[in-house]
Enzyme design. Sequence first.
Site, PDB file in Angstrom:
ATOM      1  N   ASP A 112      -7.163  -1.439  -4.171  1.00 33.71           N
ATOM      2  CA  ASP A 112      -8.138  -1.095  -3.129  1.00 33.71           C
ATOM      3  C   ASP A 112      -9.141  -0.059  -3.644  1.00 33.71           C
ATOM      4  O   ASP A 112     -10.341  -0.162  -3.396  1.00 33.71           O
ATOM      5  CB  ASP A 112      -7.438  -0.527  -1.889  1.00 33.71           C
ATOM      6  N   ASP A 169       0.853  -1.188   0.000  1.00 38.53           N
ATOM      7  CA  ASP A 169       0.000   0.000   0.000  1.00 38.53           C
ATOM      8  C   ASP A 169       0.891   1.240   0.000  1.00 38.53           C
ATOM      9  O   ASP A 169       1.976   1.225   0.577  1.00 38.53           O
ATOM     10  CB  ASP A 169      -0.908   0.011   1.236  1.00 38.53           C
TER      11      ASP A 169
END
Length: 180
Positions: free
Chosen positions: A147, A124
């Site tokens: 995401d 991420d």
Amino acid sequence: MSSLFTRARLLGLALAALVATFDQSTKWYVTRELGLNRIGDKLELLPFFDLTYTRNYGVSLGMLEATSMEMRWLLVLLTAGIALVVLVWLMREKRLGDILGLALILGGAIGNIYDRFTLGFVTDFADLHVHIAGDIFRPFLIFNVADAAITIGVVVILARALFVSEKDADSDAPSSALEN
């Protein structure tokens, strides 16, 4: 067999592949080209957006964190199972709007599954935040392209389920030109 692979479904599969590829490309760029590959490495871009490297060993919102190799592979299987359900749903769906929403979910799932399979965690890096009275407020956890695609896809599916009537949905169904 030709009725299974309509143009709308092929478009959905292509979108899923594009999302997964873009997700992996951005992760590669951030970790390799920009060199953000240690937890906490940061590149400030805008007053409200940074690239901040982190690892997610869990699923959504860091839940079900994989603390062992067994848990890692269980998460790979669980998320792959969910992706398979989404794929089957996409291949049965007739309405283009729903197909595109499902494609975003599928592409994002594939991107994150690939990370979890190859790395043992999901990379991420997108850090959206606001500075309030000297503190940093994050409306979202640090996330990635996959995401974002999953979130947008879920919102599309929910919005269409709540706000698109059957009559509207029928008009969204691919015409015979899109089905072939």
